[in-house]
Design an enzyme around this catalytic site. Structure first.
Site, PDB file in Angstrom:
ATOM      1  N   SER A  20       0.851  -1.184   0.000  1.00 26.67           N
ATOM      2  CA  SER A  20       0.000   0.000   0.000  1.00 26.67           C
ATOM      3  C   SER A  20       0.888   1.235   0.000  1.00 26.67           C
ATOM      4  O   SER A  20       1.511   1.568   1.012  1.00 26.67           O
ATOM      5  CB  SER A  20      -0.908  -0.002   1.229  1.00 26.67           C
ATOM      6  OG  SER A  20      -1.679   1.172   1.282  1.00 26.67           O
ATOM      7  N   MET A  42     -11.515   5.550  -3.621  1.00 25.52           N
ATOM      8  CA  MET A  42     -12.406   5.897  -2.509  1.00 25.52           C
ATOM      9  C   MET A  42     -12.888   7.328  -2.745  1.00 25.52           C
ATOM     10  O   MET A  42     -12.550   8.258  -2.006  1.00 25.52           O
ATOM     11  CB  MET A  42     -11.668   5.741  -1.174  1.00 25.52           C
ATOM     12  CG  MET A  42     -11.424   4.292  -0.808  1.00 25.52           C
ATOM     13  SD  MET A  42     -10.491   4.093   0.736  1.00 25.52           S
ATOM     14  CE  MET A  42      -8.825   4.225   0.112  1.00 25.52           C
ATOM     15  N   ASP A  98      -7.800  -5.699   2.820  1.00 29.09           N
ATOM     16  CA  ASP A  98      -7.062  -4.446   2.970  1.00 29.09           C
ATOM     17  C   ASP A  98      -7.353  -3.865   4.339  1.00 29.09           C
ATOM     18  O   ASP A  98      -8.490  -3.521   4.646  1.00 29.09           O
ATOM     19  CB  ASP A  98      -7.500  -3.469   1.876  1.00 29.09           C
ATOM     20  CG  ASP A  98      -6.759  -2.142   1.920  1.00 29.09           C
ATOM     21  OD1 ASP A  98      -5.843  -1.994   2.751  1.00 29.09           O
ATOM     22  OD2 ASP A  98      -7.104  -1.253   1.119  1.00 29.09           O
ATOM     23  N   MET A 122     -12.586  -4.725   2.823  1.00 24.59           N
ATOM     24  CA  MET A 122     -11.935  -3.828   3.778  1.00 24.59           C
ATOM     25  C   MET A 122     -12.047  -4.413   5.176  1.00 24.59           C
ATOM     26  O   MET A 122     -13.148  -4.710   5.654  1.00 24.59           O
ATOM     27  CB  MET A 122     -12.583  -2.449   3.730  1.00 24.59           C
ATOM     28  CG  MET A 122     -12.449  -1.734   2.387  1.00 24.59           C
ATOM     29  SD  MET A 122     -10.729  -1.480   1.891  1.00 24.59           S
ATOM     30  CE  MET A 122     -10.144  -0.423   3.233  1.00 24.59           C
ATOM     31  N   HIS A 153      -7.357   2.142  -6.099  1.00 22.32           N
ATOM     32  CA  HIS A 153      -8.462   1.935  -5.161  1.00 22.32           C
ATOM     33  C   HIS A 153      -9.167   3.272  -4.999  1.00 22.32           C
ATOM     34  O   HIS A 153      -8.711   4.146  -4.264  1.00 22.32           O
ATOM     35  CB  HIS A 153      -7.916   1.411  -3.838  1.00 22.32           C
ATOM     36  CG  HIS A 153      -8.960   1.147  -2.808  1.00 22.32           C
ATOM     37  ND1 HIS A 153      -8.640   0.810  -1.501  1.00 22.32           N
ATOM     38  CD2 HIS A 153     -10.315   1.152  -2.859  1.00 22.32           C
ATOM     39  CE1 HIS A 153      -9.760   0.641  -0.817  1.00 22.32           C
ATOM     40  NE2 HIS A 153     -10.784   0.855  -1.625  1.00 22.32           N
ATOM     41  N   MET A 161      -8.120   9.060  -2.696  1.00 19.70           N
ATOM     42  CA  MET A 161      -9.188   9.564  -1.817  1.00 19.70           C
ATOM     43  C   MET A 161      -9.438  11.037  -2.100  1.00 19.70           C
ATOM     44  O   MET A 161      -8.487  11.794  -2.317  1.00 19.70           O
ATOM     45  CB  MET A 161      -8.800   9.351  -0.348  1.00 19.70           C
ATOM     46  CG  MET A 161      -8.688   7.885   0.044  1.00 19.70           C
ATOM     47  SD  MET A 161      -8.198   7.639   1.767  1.00 19.70           S
ATOM     48  CE  MET A 161      -6.403   7.658   1.622  1.00 19.70           C
ATOM     49  N   ASP A 193      -4.062   4.072  -3.134  1.00 13.69           N
ATOM     50  CA  ASP A 193      -5.292   4.594  -2.539  1.00 13.69           C
ATOM     51  C   ASP A 193      -5.548   6.014  -3.035  1.00 13.69           C
ATOM     52  O   ASP A 193      -4.749   6.924  -2.785  1.00 13.69           O
ATOM     53  CB  ASP A 193      -5.183   4.592  -1.010  1.00 13.69           C
ATOM     54  CG  ASP A 193      -5.280   3.194  -0.437  1.00 13.69           C
ATOM     55  OD1 ASP A 193      -6.278   2.508  -0.714  1.00 13.69           O
ATOM     56  OD2 ASP A 193      -4.353   2.787   0.284  1.00 13.69           O
ATOM     57  N   HIS A 241      -0.481  -1.091  -4.707  1.00 13.60           N
ATOM     58  CA  HIS A 241      -1.832  -0.690  -4.327  1.00 13.60           C
ATOM     59  C   HIS A 241      -1.853   0.811  -4.062  1.00 13.60           C
ATOM     60  O   HIS A 241      -1.118   1.318  -3.205  1.00 13.60           O
ATOM     61  CB  HIS A 241      -2.265  -1.435  -3.063  1.00 13.60           C
ATOM     62  CG  HIS A 241      -3.658  -1.127  -2.625  1.00 13.60           C
ATOM     63  ND1 HIS A 241      -4.765  -1.585  -3.293  1.00 13.60           N
ATOM     64  CD2 HIS A 241      -4.132  -0.393  -1.584  1.00 13.60           C
ATOM     65  CE1 HIS A 241      -5.865  -1.153  -2.688  1.00 13.60           C
ATOM     66  NE2 HIS A 241      -5.496  -0.423  -1.645  1.00 13.60           N
TER      67      HIS A 241
END
Length: 218
Positions: A8, A68, A173, A137, A66, A37, A35, A33
């Protein structure tokens, strides 16, 4: 069963990002990975497009995104152009999640759903025939360093039981420790997102950690 180890990158050392990615490449990680956001869907901001492009330029390994974020469908082409291999989105962030899956595939990427702690198996079951990856999650989305949420285990077991029927790659995750990897890989989880619980901020180098995790799960 294949073991996939995906660091991550929100947990990486951004002061030494090129060195971090080089060491992770050499350690044999499977996928990066990322993230993303927006500060709206979750109360935090994640990796920027510039961060994404920097890491993409440093590795030939697959990279996910990912998302979000609200309305992720409108950003599918954007991430395809960044060189993304796999897009995870949260079904409850879209009015028509099945169309989002179709658009991800049409853009040449793998499609995954990220199942938040408050999202049930039943609410996403109809999407399972069309997706390639499921990411459950095991912490509340948005922040690193949280404890593993044990109440998600019955739901995770439902996804494990359904995996053979639908053929997706199943990952988790959040608070993924080496002990959790050993326990849950045996149970049927394939892909583990590695953050501060197992990989980053440790005394050992990445090569040693990744090698030891693979040996523990032979």
């Amino acid at each position: 069963m294949t073991l996939l180890l995906s660091p991550s990158m929100m947990c990486a050392d951004f002061k030494n990002l090129a060195s971090d990615v080089k060491q992770l490449n050499e350690a044999g990680v499977d996928m990066y990975h990322m993230d993303i956001m927006d500060g709206q869907y979750v109360p935090n901001f994640g990796l920027s497009p510039e961060d994404y492009q920097t890491i993409r330029d440093l590795t030939d390994k697959p990279m996910d995104a990912h998302l979000m974020i609200k309305n992720p469908r409108q950003y599918i082409k954007f991430f395809a152009e960044l060189g993304t291999n796999l897009v995870y989105f949260c079904p409850d962030a879209e009015q028509q999640p099945a169309r989002t899956i179709d658009d991800i595939h049409a853009a040449g990427m793998k499609a995954g759903i990220a199942v938040n702690t408050g999202t049930s198996f039943e609410s996403v079951k109809e999407l399972l025939p069309n997706i390639d990856y499921v990411l459950v999650m095991t912490v509340h989305p948005g922040f690193a360093g949280q404890p593993f949420q044990d109440f998600v285990m019955p739901k995770l077991n439902q996804f494990i039981a359904a995996k053979k029927q639908y053929g997706y790659v199943l990952g988790i995750d959040g608070a993924v420790s080496r002990e959790k990897i050993m326990e849950l890989h045996k149970a049927g989880v394939d892909n583990f997102i590695l953050g501060t619980s197992a990989l980053f901020g440790k005394d050992e180098d990445y090569m040693t950690i990744i090698s030891d995790i693979r040996k523990e799960n032979d």
